[in-house]
Design an enzyme around this catalytic site. Structure first.
Site, mmCIF file in Angstrom:
data_model
loop_
_atom_site.group_PDB
_atom_site.id
_atom_site.type_symbol
_atom_site.label_atom_id
_atom_site.label_comp_id
_atom_site.label_asym_id
_atom_site.label_seq_id
_atom_site.Cartn_x
_atom_site.Cartn_y
_atom_site.Cartn_z
ATOM 1 N N HIS A 1 39.291 84.653 -4.264
ATOM 2 C CA HIS A 1 39.471 84.020 -2.995
ATOM 3 C C HIS A 1 38.808 84.962 -2.364
ATOM 4 O O HIS A 1 38.045 84.578 -1.508
ATOM 5 C CB HIS A 1 41.010 85.198 -1.993
ATOM 6 C CG HIS A 1 41.258 84.181 -0.972
ATOM 7 N ND1 HIS A 1 41.680 84.844 0.194
ATOM 8 C CD2 HIS A 1 41.871 82.737 0.129
ATOM 9 C CE1 HIS A 1 41.780 84.291 1.056
ATOM 10 N NE2 HIS A 1 42.178 82.741 0.828
ATOM 11 N N ARG B 1 37.062 76.905 -1.193
ATOM 12 C CA ARG B 1 37.032 75.994 -0.763
ATOM 13 C C ARG B 1 35.420 75.403 -0.615
ATOM 14 O O ARG B 1 35.065 75.337 -0.223
ATOM 15 C CB ARG B 1 37.787 75.757 0.426
ATOM 16 C CG ARG B 1 39.109 76.051 0.809
ATOM 17 C CD ARG B 1 39.779 76.136 1.734
ATOM 18 N NE ARG B 1 41.584 76.360 1.618
ATOM 19 C CZ ARG B 1 42.495 75.916 0.651
ATOM 20 N NH1 ARG B 1 42.219 74.871 0.333
ATOM 21 N NH2 ARG B 1 43.677 76.643 1.135
ATOM 22 N N TYR C 1 38.080 76.775 11.557
ATOM 23 C CA TYR C 1 38.035 78.440 11.781
ATOM 24 C C TYR C 1 36.929 79.250 12.393
ATOM 25 O O TYR C 1 36.112 79.501 12.607
ATOM 26 C CB TYR C 1 38.315 78.695 10.116
ATOM 27 C CG TYR C 1 39.635 77.832 9.749
ATOM 28 C CD1 TYR C 1 39.716 76.635 10.317
ATOM 29 C CD2 TYR C 1 39.401 78.054 8.033
ATOM 30 C CE1 TYR C 1 40.456 75.895 9.079
ATOM 31 C CE2 TYR C 1 40.681 77.703 7.820
ATOM 32 C CZ TYR C 1 41.158 75.773 7.926
ATOM 33 O OH TYR C 1 42.050 74.713 7.769
ATOM 34 N N ARG D 1 48.308 85.805 13.151
ATOM 35 C CA ARG D 1 47.858 84.032 13.169
ATOM 36 C C ARG D 1 49.139 84.023 12.924
ATOM 37 O O ARG D 1 49.749 82.943 13.364
ATOM 38 C CB ARG D 1 47.065 84.180 12.520
ATOM 39 C CG ARG D 1 47.285 82.159 13.001
ATOM 40 C CD ARG D 1 46.089 81.613 11.363
ATOM 41 N NE ARG D 1 46.937 81.257 10.760
ATOM 42 C CZ ARG D 1 46.516 80.683 9.663
ATOM 43 N NH1 ARG D 1 44.676 81.013 9.545
ATOM 44 N NH2 ARG D 1 46.614 80.553 8.627
#
Length: 374
Positions: free
Chosen positions: A114, A54, A152, A248
């Site tokens: 990732h 991202r 984040y 989470r």
């Protein structure tokens, strides 16, 4: 809190002296941006490699990589086109990078890339006068995205450790050439060895507990649903290992079930920031292991993605990771929710004269105090 390092020679000399740990958003992401910008400007940096999952529409990092390619450096960027919500931005950046002369790779077929990695190679002269290429790396639990680094919670590590940098280079070789990855010295790589090593480390704690040695597991992640890991955690609990998990999102493990998971506790933190870092602590008989990772303990991460977990080797930084990434969250009684054996969640709150503790508020307070003392 690390100082802002604007000059390439400053940041690289600092990394050569010791690893630098960054905790976002409590600490600025600027040192990482400076790391790439200075590499782009430095004539002695000959190559830059980075994964892109991202990035967002506006990215100083991507602009720096474009400038580096335009200046003739060897720039390799692994772009993940299937990054949800960022597909269009990633395609646009990939086109701009290719136009600038960068090598753009779209990952390994069938596997989402990732892992969060940067590697740069710099031409340096050693004490004998010989010239050699010296590697520097950044590894993170989160994305190279200007907005999410402010929202984040994530850890990042800047390092010149030869073994870690060599492993990062091996990961890039695998992604860009499809060659079978060599045996890594320090990193865990999914979908190859990571799942097996996680299960081995959990079982190692169970063996320590059975033999009367110190055994403890504390881990933080976004999701826990992988069956093999869950079974290993249950077996460790039955062996007497005390296990604290901070999850989470989705959690398929039921804690506190007598005879099955009675030594496991699960909590979730919902506060101002989105909890995103993945942290693993294994007491290992008194010789603790601390890991940071891009991967959750989920099947998709461990078997269908390129993911990296990396050890925190510096003793002082290990202490920081455990304190800031685990223990302060386990003390939280303001933003914490606890999972019961029946699968229901209940919000915690201070009892009587118990001090109210919000992990995120406490970390913000520490950051402000550190800034004030600079």
């Amino acid at each position: 809190m690390p100082p802002r390092l604007d000059r390439e020679t400053d940041i690289l000399s600092s990394i050569r002296q010791r690893d630098i740990l960054l905790h976002h958003p409590y600490q600025s992401f600027d040192p990482v941006v400076d790391f790439i910008r200075c590499a782009a400007d430095d004539p002695d940096v000959v190559a830059i490699k980075q994964t892109v999952y991202r990035t967002g529409v506006n990215s100083a990092l991507m602009e720096a990589l474009i400038q580096a390619a335009e200046r003739g450096k060897e720039v390799t960027v692994v772009v993940e086109l299937m990054a949800r919500f960022d597909e269009e931005a990633n395609i646009n950046w990939a086109e701009k990078l290719e136009q600038a002369g960068a090598q753009v790779v779209y990952g390994v077929f069938g596997l989402k890339t990732h892992a969060k990695l940067v590697l740069l190679l710099r031409r340096e002269t050693d004490a004998t006068g010989a010239t050699r290429l010296v590697p520097y790396a950044h590894l993170g639990t989160g994305n190279y995205h200007p907005r999410t680094t402010r929202l984040y919670t994530d850890f990042g590590l800047l390092t010149a450790d030869p073994d870690i940098c060599s492993d990062v280079n091996e990961v890039f070789l695998h992604i860009t050439s499809l060659a079978k990855p060599a045996k890594l010295k320090r990193l865990l790589l999914a979908p190859f060895a990571m799942h097996r090593r996680i299960v081995e480390m959990i079982r190692r704690e169970a063996a320590h507990a059975k033999d009367g040695r110190p055994a403890r597991i504390k881990a933080k992640m976004n999701g826990l649903v992988e069956e093999g890991v869950i079974r290993a955690l249950q077996a460790a609990s039955q062996a007497g290992v005390q296990i604290d998990l901070i999850v989470r999102g989705a959690c398929a493990l039921r804690p506190g079930v007598p005879g099955l998971s009675e030594n496991i506790r699960v909590r979730s933190i919902l506060g101002r920031f989105l909890e995103h870092h993945r942290v693993w602590y294994f007491e290992n008989g008194g010789e603790s292991d601390v890991w940071l990772a891009s991967a959750d303990w989920m099947g998709r991460n461990l078997f269908r993605r390129i993911e990296v977990a990396f050890p925190v080797q510096d003793a002082e930084l290990r202490k920081r990771v455990v304190d800031e990434g685990l223990d302060v969250y386990l003390a939280d009684n303001v933003d914490a929710w606890e999972l019961a054996p029946d699968g229901t969640w209940s919000k915690l709150k201070p009892h009587g004269r118990e001090r109210a503790v919000s992990a995120q508020a406490e970390l913000l307070h520490r950051m402000r105090r550190a800034v004030a003392s600079d």
